[in-house]
Write a protein that holds these residues in place. Structure first.
Motif, mmCIF file in Angstrom:
data_model
loop_
_atom_site.group_PDB
_atom_site.id
_atom_site.type_symbol
_atom_site.label_atom_id
_atom_site.label_comp_id
_atom_site.label_asym_id
_atom_site.label_seq_id
_atom_site.Cartn_x
_atom_site.Cartn_y
_atom_site.Cartn_z
ATOM 1 N N ASP A 151 0.851 -1.186 0.000
ATOM 2 C CA ASP A 151 0.000 0.000 0.000
ATOM 3 C C ASP A 151 0.888 1.237 0.000
ATOM 4 O O ASP A 151 2.005 1.222 0.548
ATOM 5 C CB ASP A 151 -0.908 0.016 1.235
ATOM 6 C CG ASP A 151 -2.040 1.031 1.125
ATOM 7 O OD1 ASP A 151 -2.246 1.563 0.015
ATOM 8 O OD2 ASP A 151 -2.717 1.276 2.136
ATOM 9 N N SER A 152 0.393 2.323 -0.632
ATOM 10 C CA SER A 152 1.172 3.549 -0.674
ATOM 11 C C SER A 152 0.294 4.731 -1.034
ATOM 12 O O SER A 152 -0.289 4.779 -2.123
ATOM 13 C CB SER A 152 2.310 3.431 -1.695
ATOM 14 O OG SER A 152 2.971 4.670 -1.867
ATOM 15 N N SER A 153 0.204 5.691 -0.137
ATOM 16 C CA SER A 153 -0.498 6.939 -0.449
ATOM 17 C C SER A 153 0.343 7.776 -1.399
ATOM 18 O O SER A 153 -0.184 8.584 -2.170
ATOM 19 C CB SER A 153 -0.778 7.731 0.833
ATOM 20 O OG SER A 153 0.429 8.213 1.409
ATOM 21 N N PRO A 198 -5.843 -9.828 8.247
ATOM 22 C CA PRO A 198 -5.468 -8.690 7.402
ATOM 23 C C PRO A 198 -6.657 -8.210 6.586
ATOM 24 O O PRO A 198 -7.660 -8.936 6.464
ATOM 25 C CB PRO A 198 -4.382 -9.283 6.496
ATOM 26 C CG PRO A 198 -4.692 -10.741 6.442
ATOM 27 C CD PRO A 198 -5.231 -11.087 7.803
ATOM 28 N N PRO A 199 -6.595 -6.994 6.054
ATOM 29 C CA PRO A 199 -7.714 -6.477 5.254
ATOM 30 C C PRO A 199 -8.044 -7.402 4.091
ATOM 31 O O PRO A 199 -7.143 -7.930 3.422
ATOM 32 C CB PRO A 199 -7.183 -5.133 4.749
ATOM 33 C CG PRO A 199 -6.143 -4.736 5.750
ATOM 34 C CD PRO A 199 -5.502 -6.015 6.189
ATOM 35 N N THR A 200 -9.308 -7.613 3.842
ATOM 36 C CA THR A 200 -9.753 -8.461 2.742
ATOM 37 C C THR A 200 -9.235 -7.923 1.412
ATOM 38 O O THR A 200 -9.348 -6.734 1.128
ATOM 39 C CB THR A 200 -11.288 -8.524 2.696
ATOM 40 O OG1 THR A 200 -11.772 -9.016 3.950
ATOM 41 C CG2 THR A 200 -11.763 -9.436 1.568
ATOM 42 N N GLY A 201 -8.646 -8.818 0.621
ATOM 43 C CA GLY A 201 -8.158 -8.432 -0.698
ATOM 44 C C GLY A 201 -6.772 -7.826 -0.708
ATOM 45 O O GLY A 201 -6.251 -7.494 -1.780
ATOM 46 N N SER A 202 -6.149 -7.661 0.463
ATOM 47 C CA SER A 202 -4.808 -7.079 0.509
ATOM 48 C C SER A 202 -3.751 -8.137 0.258
ATOM 49 O O SER A 202 -4.029 -9.341 0.249
ATOM 50 C CB SER A 202 -4.555 -6.423 1.870
ATOM 51 O OG SER A 202 -4.308 -7.416 2.869
ATOM 52 N N LYS A 203 -2.520 -7.697 0.056
ATOM 53 C CA LYS A 203 -1.397 -8.601 -0.139
ATOM 54 C C LYS A 203 -0.800 -9.066 1.193
ATOM 55 O O LYS A 203 0.155 -9.838 1.210
ATOM 56 C CB LYS A 203 -0.294 -7.907 -0.952
ATOM 57 C CG LYS A 203 -0.702 -7.512 -2.359
ATOM 58 C CD LYS A 203 0.453 -6.825 -3.072
ATOM 59 C CE LYS A 203 0.071 -6.413 -4.485
ATOM 60 N NZ LYS A 203 1.204 -5.722 -5.173
#
Length: 226
Positions: A151-153, A198-203
């Motif tokens: 993830d990266s903003s 972990p968040p659903t669908g995350s790596k």
């Protein structure tokens, strides 16, 4: 992807590569099929990272792939050991995470917080520090111990804004140590991150150690300078 499916798909690719002329580096990636196969093979290799295979174990893995592709009798009862793949992956992942945390704690300037979070300031700030009840605006980049970004903003070119007490404990604790303008690295043990969920669908896999580079941009609503 289930490991049984992964192993089956990888078997054909790696066995074919073993039979090809020359080394993998010598093979030109001229066609889209070749590039796609390379991309899949690279992804398989990255996927094996949670097993933390030694050189000898990887050689054994290659042997098993070649024998499976050739249709020879397996050296072990496959159905018996298939359920143990995830168990092995989890135990190896935990070891990789422990070593990653140890290495982070040994970096110059790193501080281990009471929760086990490793905090390292990368750039000093001069503004106020947030409280847990404050809303913060940050730029961040999150990576796994393998270095893979999840993830990266910054990549989205959109700062993230959220109540500091509404995110993972690692952030709640670590960002409070920052001043506006500070950049810091937070290395988060699983219990301070997402743990088993972990968040659903995350790596992010379950019980993963996570690393974040965070820049505290502002504390919206804070006009006191405190």
């Amino acid at each position: 992807m289930k490991w049984t499916m992964l192993a089956t798909m990888a078997a054909g690719l790696l066995a074919s590569a073993a039979q090809a002329q020359g080394t993998p580096k010598a093979q030109a990636l001229e066609s889209e099929d070749a590039k796609t196969i390379y991309a899949f093979g690279y992804s398989v290799g990255k996927g094996l990272g949670s097993f933390a295979l030694t050189a000898a174990e990887f050689e054994l893995f290659q042997r098993a792939i070649a024998e499976g592709n050739a249709g020879t009798a397996p050296a072990v009862e496959i159905d018996q050991y298939a359920p143990k793949m995830q168990t092995l992956a989890r135990s190896r992942q935990a070891k990789v995470g422990e070593l990653f945390l140890e290495k982070a704690a040994q970096e110059k300037g790193a501080v281990k917080l009471p929760s086990g979070v490793i905090y390292k300031e990368l750039q000093a700030g001069s503004g106020p520090s947030p409280k847990a009840t404050d809303t913060v605006s940050v730029h961040y980049r999150g990576t796994l111990p393998s270095g893979e970004e999840f993830d990266s903003s910054i990549r989205r070119n959109q700062p993230a804004e959220f109540p500091l007490n509404g995110v993972i404990k690692c952030w709640t604790e670590g960002v409070q140590k920052m001043k506006v303008g500070t950049k810091a690295k937070l290395t988060c043990p699983p219990k301070t991150a997402y743990g088993e969920r972990p968040p659903t669908g995350s790596k992010i896999p379950p019980n993963a150690v996570l690393a974040f580079e965070v820049e505290l941009l502002s504390i919206p609503g804070n006009t006191s300078g405190q």
